[in-house]
Write an enzyme that holds these catalytic residues in place. Structure first.
Site, short mmCIF file in Angstrom:
data_model
loop_
_atom_site.label_atom_id
_atom_site.label_comp_id
_atom_site.label_asym_id
_atom_site.label_seq_id
_atom_site.Cartn_x
_atom_site.Cartn_y
_atom_site.Cartn_z
N HIS A 13 -36.58 -53.49 -17.16
CA HIS A 13 -38.04 -53.62 -17.15
C HIS A 13 -38.59 -53.49 -18.57
O HIS A 13 -38.14 -52.64 -19.34
CB HIS A 13 -38.63 -52.54 -16.24
N ALA A 191 -43.00 -50.23 -24.32
CA ALA A 191 -41.81 -51.02 -24.65
C ALA A 191 -40.69 -50.14 -25.20
O ALA A 191 -40.94 -49.10 -25.81
CB ALA A 191 -42.19 -52.09 -25.69
N SER A 192 -39.46 -50.59 -24.95
CA SER A 192 -38.25 -49.91 -25.42
C SER A 192 -38.12 -48.50 -24.87
O SER A 192 -37.46 -47.66 -25.46
CB SER A 192 -38.22 -49.87 -26.97
N ARG A 193 -38.75 -48.25 -23.73
CA ARG A 193 -38.72 -46.93 -23.07
C ARG A 193 -39.35 -45.83 -23.93
O ARG A 193 -39.12 -44.65 -23.69
CB ARG A 193 -37.29 -46.52 -22.70
N LEU A 194 -40.18 -46.21 -24.92
CA LEU A 194 -40.86 -45.21 -25.75
C LEU A 194 -42.23 -44.93 -25.12
O LEU A 194 -43.29 -45.22 -25.70
CB LEU A 194 -41.00 -45.74 -27.19
#
Length: 215
Positions: A13, A191-194
């Site tokens: 995701h 985004a980027s799990r941040l």
């Protein structure tokens, strides 16, 4: 089955629906109100669904989905049977956790707090707004207790329908709880799990400490 599991494992995701700005206020309720309103307006799937977790009498945590019905200045309200497993758990230990999750908006709200019964007149007013079938169900269901058969439940509904041919009063064992938060975390997917994680924590002087958490 293996293909399904592989598809889930490879589903990365992107989390690109939004971000949390830097101006959060000095308490959590304005942001909480705004997110609840935006979930309703989007509309999110089941925007008022809320997972409430308690510590059961057996010492195990237990979670269930309920519907939050009101947001007051001091907390969020849901209604239930006071004699249910969650009612008994709250009576023994009022520390609860609530989680709201809207995947369409990539948002979660995590609330830790204390649950207490709302005033009887508030429970009366909400109960009066419910459909007749739901009112009869509140009388007929011995919530969380063993049920021998569906027919037993339906027989009780029929019996209470005869007992209350017109208006159905609120049973004393049914009403609202308000969760008064001591910790509220707002989670916005990034985004980027941040991800953004903004926390309001209630201090002993009843002011709110505000900080970020690592994703």
């Amino acid at each position: 089955m293996d293909d399904i599991l592989k598809a889930i494992r490879n589903d990365h995701h992107q989390f690109d629906q939004g971000k949390l700005e830097e101006h959060f206020g000095d308490e959590p309720f304005k942001l909480l109100s705004r997110w609840l309103r935006e979930a309703i307006e989007k509309p999110a799937t089941e925007p008022n669904a809320m997972i409430v977790s308690t510590i059961g009498l057996d010492g195990f945590p237990r979670s269930r989905v309920v519907y939050w019905k009101e947001l007051l200045e001091e907390g969020i309200v849901f209604y239930t049977n006071y004699l249910s497993d969650k009612g008994k758990a709250i009576e023994a230990n009022p520390k609860v956790h609530a989680l709201l999750y809207w995947p369409e908006m990539e948002r979660q709200i995590s609330i830790s707090g204390f649950a207490e019964k709302v005033p009887t007149e508030m429970s009366d007013a909400y109960f009066e707004s419910r459909p007749r079938g739901s009112k009869l169900g509140a009388w007929a269901s011995h919530q969380s207790e063993l049920l021998v058969s569906r027919e037993e439940l339906e027989a009780r509904v029929a019996a209470f329908s005869e007992q209350f041919p017109e208006s159905v009063p609120r049973p004393e064992h049914w009403g609202g709880y308000i969760i008064k938060p001591v910790n509220v975390e707002f989670w916005q997917g990034r985004a980027s799990r941040l991800h953004d994680r903004i926390v309001f924590n209630l201090k002993p002087d009843h002011s709110w400490e505000l900080y970020r958490k690592n994703p």
